[in-house]
Structure formats: C-alpha cells, structure tokens
Enzyme design. Structure first.
Site, PDB file in Angstrom:
ATOM      1  CG  LEU A  47      22.834   1.041  -1.109  1.00  0.00           C
ATOM      2  CD1 LEU A  47      22.445   0.769  -2.572  1.00  0.00           C
ATOM      3  CD2 LEU A  47      24.145  -0.260  -0.948  1.00  0.00           C
ATOM      4  N   GLY A  48      24.128   5.102   0.396  1.00  0.00           N
ATOM      5  CA  GLY A  48      24.604   6.485   0.461  1.00  0.00           C
ATOM      6  C   GLY A  48      23.578   7.414   0.726  1.00  0.00           C
ATOM      7  CG  ASP A  49      22.525  11.028   3.224  1.00  0.00           C
ATOM      8  OD1 ASP A  49      21.114  10.950   3.223  1.00  0.00           O
ATOM      9  OD2 ASP A  49      22.953  12.104   4.103  1.00  0.00           O
TER      10      ASP A  49
ATOM     11  CG  PHE B 170      17.695  15.300  -4.898  1.00  0.00           C
ATOM     12  CD1 PHE B 170      17.248  16.344  -4.914  1.00  0.00           C
ATOM     13  CD2 PHE B 170      18.847  15.199  -5.676  1.00  0.00           C
ATOM     14  CE1 PHE B 170      17.467  17.395  -5.865  1.00  0.00           C
ATOM     15  CE2 PHE B 170      19.161  16.167  -6.902  1.00  0.00           C
ATOM     16  CZ  PHE B 170      18.305  17.340  -6.809  1.00  0.00           C
ATOM     17  N   GLY B 171      18.259  12.741  -0.852  1.00  0.00           N
ATOM     18  CA  GLY B 171      17.722  11.706  -0.047  1.00  0.00           C
ATOM     19  C   GLY B 171      18.393  10.745   0.142  1.00  0.00           C
TER      20      GLY B 171
ATOM     21  CB  VAL C  32      20.532   5.276  -1.902  1.00  0.00           C
ATOM     22  CG1 VAL C  32      20.301   4.160  -2.905  1.00  0.00           C
ATOM     23  CG2 VAL C  32      20.456   6.726  -2.677  1.00  0.00           C
TER      24      VAL C  32
ATOM     25  CE  LYS D   8      18.574   9.043  -5.517  1.00  0.00           C
ATOM     26  NZ  LYS D   8      19.781   9.328  -4.481  1.00  0.00           N
TER      27      LYS D   8
ATOM     28  CG  ASP E  23      25.581  16.320  -8.774  1.00  0.00           C
ATOM     29  OD1 ASP E  23      26.574  17.168  -8.648  1.00  0.00           O
ATOM     30  OD2 ASP E  23      25.123  15.950  -7.545  1.00  0.00           O
TER      31      ASP E  23
END
Length: 645
Positions: free
Chosen positions: A321-323, A326-327, A329, A343, A439
């Site tokens: 789903l995304g990057d 922190f890690g 997903v 995550k 953030d």
C-alpha cells in the site's frame, strides 16, 4: 523535457548492479560508496570496496560480504576481525539493535567461554591465546550438550555467542578437524527488511530510494512509483528533485552550528516530553503467556507472524500500500475477514522490547473516530515486529488533491472543510493525550469511502526516539511540513504539529503540493507562498479555481476564514500560533457560518475537555486582513499590519 529524460536515464544507469572484485553483484537495497549514487539503496545498506572485498558496517562492527541472496533477503557475512587478527577472540555478542538486519534462524551458535576453572571432557575448540595455566578458554557447539556432561559453565567468567552458518557442503568430520578461527570464517547469515524490489525488477527497472522516504522504480524512460509499467514519470522525477534538494538543505542546516548557537538564545525551552507509563500501566513479562500463539496481553491483541504472513500472501509486493521512513505497509485479510494494513517495521530488534510493547498498549487504548485503529502487533518473540491497523480504502488526501485520484472539481470545498475539521479534531485529541504526531501531512490523512478522515502514523513517534531518523538521511519530518522553529531550536512541541496542519490547510485551499521545485524559488515551499499571497492581499491567486471562490460568496467567505486560521498556524514564532483546540473550535465556527472577524476574538479563551485531560488555550492571532503581528528580534518588538484581501 529532454533534460528531464536524460536526468531520469542517469538514475537508471547509476543504479546498475556492480561488484567488488570477484564478490557478489551489489544492487538495491545495497549500494557501493563511490560506485553507486546514494539513492540506489538505503543508507544502512552502504557498502565499501576494500581490497576487492565488499565491506558492510553494522553498528560498530565491520563485515566482509561473501554472498547475497536477493530472493530471500539474506546475505552471508564474516566478521573482518577473523581475517585481520591471528587469534580473534569474540568479546561481545553480535549487535543488530536498531538496524534493518536480523540473525537468520539457520545459524547455529558457537559459544565462547573465557576464563574457565576447569577444562571439559568434551570436544571443544581451544582458544589458546586467551588461556593460561590457571584458566581455560574455549569454544564449543551446543553448550547445552556440554552441560549434560555435568560440566558447569558457571565456572567460566564470560560467555559469548557467535553465530555460524554450517551449510550442507561442510561435513561433521571436517568441522571437528577445524580450529575455531576456521569455523568463524564460515561466516553467518543475516536477514534484512526493506521494500521488495521483485515487482520493479520483473518490469525491467532498478529499485531506489528517494529522500522523501519513497520507494522508486528507476526505468529507462524515467522513474516510476512501483514498476516500469505504471505511470507518473514526470511527477516522480519532480519529487526526486524535491527530495534531493530538501536533503541538501538539511545538511546545510545541520552544519550551521554557529548560527544554531546564536539562535538558541531565542528558544524558550519547549521540549517534547511524552508521558511515561505509571507503574499500574507497566507490563510484567509474566502477563504474557506464550504470545506467539496469538494471545493478548493487557488488552492488546498479539498476532502470530504466520497469521500475518498468510494475511498478506507472504508479504506479496502486489499487496503493498505504501512505503515510508518506518516501514512498508501491506494490505491483508485476516482469518476473521477483517481487512487490515500491516506495517512491516524496518527495524527488527530493539534493546527495549518491553518499552515497545508498552507503547503498543498505549496506542491500542487511543480511541477516536478520526484515528486509524491499531488492532495489535506481533509479540516480542516474533521474528519481525509488525503493526496491524485497520484498512482505510479511499486513499489519502494527497491522492485526491494532487495525486493519482485528483480530478478537477471532484473534491468540493464542502468536503475539504469537513476534512480539515476532522483532522483538527484528531490532532486535538492526540495533544490532549500527550502525543505529538511529528509527521502531519496530507499523505498521512486517510479517507474512507464517505470521505471521512482517519489520521494515520500517529503513534510511530512514540515507538522511536526523537534523535533517530532510521532509514532516512533527511531531517526529521517531511520536507515542506517541518516547523522552522523546530529546525532552529531542535525542540519539538505540539505547536510543531500546528504548523504542519497549517500547511495541510493551504493544500486544501490550493490543491497544490507542499513542495514543488518547478515553482519560483521563493514559492517552492507552499507555506512560504501562502504567507506571501495572504500578506499581499492576493489570496485569490492561491485558491484552486475549481472551488468557486470567485463565483460563490459563501465559499469565498469560508475559504477566507480557513486561510486566516492557516495564517495563524504558520506563524514563525510558536507563541503566536493557536493550539489545535483553538483551531478546531474556529473551523467549526466557520462551517456553522457564525464566523466573523469579531467572532475570532470571542473564541480567544476556552477550555476543551478531552479524554486525555483538560486543555487550556490562549488567544488566536487576529484575521490576516487586520492582523497586528509582533515580530520579536534582538529583544525589540515591531508591529506590522497585514493588508486586506
């Protein structure tokens, strides 16, 4: 456009796999210093070539890479000391805390016992250089078997475990014939965690890492978000340029020590002081009963690694789903049918796992309709630390404003104002719970199918110390959203979130990204552009034309009101910024059409009771068309009046 294409092609060429001498090919997530550009991999995966050996530094140790197995994210390494020292004596265990590496379960331990009173009647590897007439030092496989011979390892002063990988080519007989140095030269296997590159590679691309914490697939025709078959080349190139410029700016900022010392006098001692758990909230290890079986502790559900592996189809790259910093997903479906976002944290090992579990407990207790719910995590015993969140289906606010889902006129001003209010409410709740998001950005504001807000990543700041940036070399936070006072004083407060939220408000008004390198140099940062437009009475030049600012009086009035709130949030001096409670209250007034220039002052002081406690607030800055701003410089005060819209 031709220049941009050549630039993009240079990234593709720069990340070509290379090797040191006869060593393995080095490619993403690794990169060779002096051979690759740093954007070809992650900072912690930097390799140097020394005497034709690929060298990887982890914590304080130097390792020679013997082989890299990209198909299962592992590599074979040997501690360089084994080759450099005639009698290497490991004096500490392998330290991988706060790194993206972990020991493979395929390794076996070679135990080093130093200064033992007695010599065992068992096969050992003598360490003669660490022995004398009174004390014996030796290494042994399977120390448990040694203890079964009635030998007490308590008679030894020091015990150190050194991992060794014994593959099928090494027979038991040959192993017994080696000395301990030869055994250590067999090396050991490390696993790593990073964004999967398989999908990009299959499409003919080469993976990379941008300084805006985004995974990139470099292709012959330019960079792409995931594979060479998806779109977004020009926009992504622009993001890369933005990220590199932001990183360079961060380096300049951190190197200006003298300036920092001068500015420090202006800082008033605001520090980020997260709440610590009271003794009643602290976890006792005895409360956890074999947590790998999926039990819960203190109300926190513990998922097994296998369960989440199945849910994400073995962390299939197609489910990403995304990057971020922190890690990565992944989308997953649990056995009970729930859709989740998993995550996968880059850091597998923590010195204070107990603290990690305590923080997870805090996050799972946070309940708010506009926060993404944390369902739980893997246990402290798991091979990886994974966080499991509810899945939110309709993308991010950034997607709808200037991303893949953006369509002119599709996101009405009514919806945008509701997004602003719900986000402010979520941040107000977090601040009342003594949590600073750190953030706040439109990429972290998720939307459900009805366009209701779910703020994400609100808890990661609690899981990591404030002085660690992990896989990112950029300053803490996302370029374009970072509070300039935080940059100047290195002190994080809730007002830092307020500043970032001000940028979000301007994005909602303008549909423009927070940073855009193609804009005039004084307007690259959206917040700087907004301040200039508002102070020059040119708000209409900032507003997205599709919102009806020029044709609809009600829209014009409410957008003007939100711009006033954003102007207050973006004040350089933190004392002049409102609290999130004040922001939410004022936005509600704007939505309810009872907002006026006089009304802002009526809301100057109010109290908002949250689940986390009672919040007390000061006055809001006055409307930008008549605002009197006190700019403090060198102990003197001057006043400027912002022109009318």
């Amino acid at each position: 456009m031709a220049t941009e294409t050549r630039s993009a092609d240079s990234h593709f060429e720069a990340c070509m796999p290379r090797s040191c001498g006869n060593g393995p090919n080095i490619s993403y997530p690794f990169w060779i210093f002096g051979e690759h550009e740093s954007f070809c991999g992650y900072p912690n995966f930097e390799i140097t070539c020394e005497e034709k050996d690929p060298i990887l530094k982890i914590s304080d140790e130097t390792y020679i890479i013997r082989d890299i197995f990209y198909n299962n994210n592992s590599l074979l390494v040997v501690n360089a000391v084994v080759h450099e020292d005639g009698c290497p004596t490991p004096r500490k265990n392998v330290s991988l805390d706060r790194t993206p590496f972990s020991l493979s379960p395929d390794n076996v331990n070679l135990s080093f016992l130093y200064n033992c009173v007695a010599q065992p009647n068992y096969h050992t590897y003598p360490v003669s250089c660490a022995s004398n007439a009174s004390f014996h030092s030796f290494a042994v496989f399977h120390k448990e078997a040694l203890e079964n011979t009635s030998y007490s390892i308590k008679s030894c002063r020091t015990l150190i475990e050194s991992p060794v990988y014994v593959n099928g080519d090494v027979s038991f007989v040959s192993l017994l014939g080696m000395n301990y140095t030869d055994v250590l030269k067999l090396g050991f296997v490390l696993n790593w965690t990073a964004h999967s590159c398989s999908k990009c590679k299959r499409s003919g691309g080469r993976c990379g890492f941008s300084y805006t914490n985004e995974f990139v697939c470099f292709c012959s025709d330019g960079p792409h978000p995931k594979t060479c078959n998806d779109g977004g080349g020009f926009n992504l190139r622009r993001k890369l340029i933005i990220g590199f410029c932001a990183a360079a700016g961060g380096i300049l900022i951190t190197s200006a020590v003298f300036y920092f010392l001068l500015q420090r006098r202006r800082c008033k001692g605001y520090f980020f002081k997260p709440s610590f758990l009271t003794s009643r909230n602290s976890l006792d290890g005895s409360l956890v009963v074999d947590s790998e079986k999926g039990d819960s502790f203190a109300g926190v559900h513990v998922f097994t690694y296998k369960e989440l592996e199945e849910a994400t189809n073995n962390f299939d790259s197609d489910k990403e789903l995304g990057d971020g910093g922190f890690g990565t997903v992944y989308y997953g479906e649990l056995r009970d049918g729930r859709a989740v976002a998993v995550k996968r944290l880059y850091e597998n090992n923590y010195k204070r796992v107990e603290q990690f579990m305590n923080e997870v407990e805090i996050l799972t207790r946070l309940r708010h309709q506009n926060l993404v719910s944390l369902y739980g995590s893997t246990s402290r015993h798991s091979r990886e630390l994974l966080l499991v969140y509810e899945y939110v289906s309709n993308g991010t606010v950034a997607d709808h404003l200037h991303g893949d889902r953006a369509k002119p006129g599709a996101l009405s001003w009514h919806i945008r104002l509701e997004i602003a209010i719900e986000t402010a409410l979520a941040l107000r709740y977090l601040h009342a719970s003594d949590i600073i998001h750190r953030d706040v950005k439109t990429n972290n504001i998720l939307l459900d199918k009805d366009f209701h807000v779910k703020v994400a990543d609100f808890g990661l700041s609690r899981l990591f110390p404030t002085d660690v940036t992990h896989v990112s070399t950029a300053p803490q936070g996302t370029p374009g959203y970072v509070d300039p006072d935080y940059h100047r004083c290195y002190q994080l407060t809730s007002k830092s979130d307020v500043f970032s939220f001000g940028v979000v408000l301007i994005e909602l008004i303008s549909s423009k990204p927070a940073v855009d390198i193609t804009r005039h140099r004084h307007e690259i940062n959206l917040w700087n552009m907004a301040i200039n437009k508002i102070q020059s009475g040119a708000l209409h030049e900032l507003v997205d034309p599709s919102l009806g600012f020029e044709s609809n009086d009600k829209v014009r009035k409410t957008i003007t009101g939100v711009a006033e709130v954003a102007f207050g949030c973006l004040q350089n001096e933190i004392d002049m910024r409102p609290t999130m409670a004040q922001v939410w209250e004022t936005l509600m007034g704007i939505q309810n059409e009872d907002y006026s220039k006089g009304n802002a002052e009526k809301m100057d002081v109010f109290r908002a009771e949250e689940e986390g406690g009672l919040l007390k607030s000061g006055p809001l800055p006055r409307s930008p068309d008549s605002v009197m701003i006190k700019w403090v410089s060198n102990g003197s005060s001057t006043t400027t009046t912002t022109p009318s819209f």
